[in-house]
Write a protein that holds these residues in place. Sequence first.
Motif, PDB file in Angstrom:
ATOM      1  N   GLN A  14      58.389  75.933  33.212  1.00  0.00           N
ATOM      2  CA  GLN A  14      57.856  77.247  33.520  1.00  0.00           C
ATOM      3  C   GLN A  14      58.324  78.552  33.353  1.00  0.00           C
ATOM      4  N   ALA A  15      59.643  78.648  33.859  1.00  0.00           N
ATOM      5  CA  ALA A  15      60.453  79.952  33.715  1.00  0.00           C
ATOM      6  C   ALA A  15      60.586  80.438  32.099  1.00  0.00           C
ATOM      7  N   ALA A  56      59.938  85.075  37.632  1.00  0.00           N
ATOM      8  CA  ALA A  56      59.525  84.317  36.369  1.00  0.00           C
ATOM      9  C   ALA A  56      58.008  84.127  36.353  1.00  0.00           C
ATOM     10  N   PRO A  57      57.416  83.603  34.925  1.00  0.00           N
ATOM     11  CA  PRO A  57      56.117  82.956  34.984  1.00  0.00           C
ATOM     12  C   PRO A  57      55.618  82.109  36.154  1.00  0.00           C
ATOM     13  N   GLY A  58      54.065  81.936  36.490  1.00  0.00           N
ATOM     14  CA  GLY A  58      53.862  81.042  37.379  1.00  0.00           C
ATOM     15  C   GLY A  58      53.864  81.482  38.916  1.00  0.00           C
TER      16      GLY A  58
END
Length: 256
Positions: free
Chosen positions: A24-25, A7-9
């Motif tokens: 965040q996901a 996932a992002p980050g």
Amino acid sequence: MRLLLPAPGGLMPGTELDLDHLAQAYTAPREPWLRCNMVTTVDGAATGPDGRSGSINTEADHVVFELLRGLSHAVLVGAGTIRAEGYTGLAVTPDVLPLRRAAGLDDPLPLVVVSRAGRLPESVRDGSRGPVLLATCATAQGLAEARSVLGDEQVILCGDDDVDLRVLVTALHDRGWSRPLCEGGPALTASLLAAGLVDELCFTIAPRIVGGEHPRPVAAAAAPCELELAGLVEEDGTLMGRWFTTVREQGDAPAP
């Protein structure tokens, strides 16, 4: 709640997700960005035996449901779905509110009722829980009454004889609402997809079968659309996925 795909980050598969990591996901990769959020059973039903999607929601789905609301500028819902599901005005849950504020979003969460007839459901008329707007067309039978209840500024005209969803999305952007969320129903989701306006489908698969005859989460009017799986979260058998559409070029915004 655990992540099954990257996932992002830099979040990696197997990560246990608290609310901050979950936000965040579900980060939107750019703006403007329009999400649709839906739930279905394993056998493809969008509602339970009582005819409501709320009866097939799970606890995990509810967490994501509230988070997506909190990360959005406004929520679009068809008038029929508002009546069937018993919507009132919206409010961000206390645990999500700090994330909303950190994202630079105002505390009130506007509800945008989409209705060709312009008839405002009774459950959202008083606006006591949050701002309510109506998106309708110039020939709508309920237009005058809706203006008297909500005020002219809260009524968005989107076409003459039908609701032009491209005009609606542009009007939301003009208000600074570049991250709208659609919660259905199936007809509105299908129409947004057919118009090429959807960037992301957030789709929950609840671990149950209801049988019988029930609507699908997306009505038949949707245009065929290729999807890219962009995230997958699981808890107690509930699968919550993010799918990005490929119908719009990167950075494309809807034309007025």
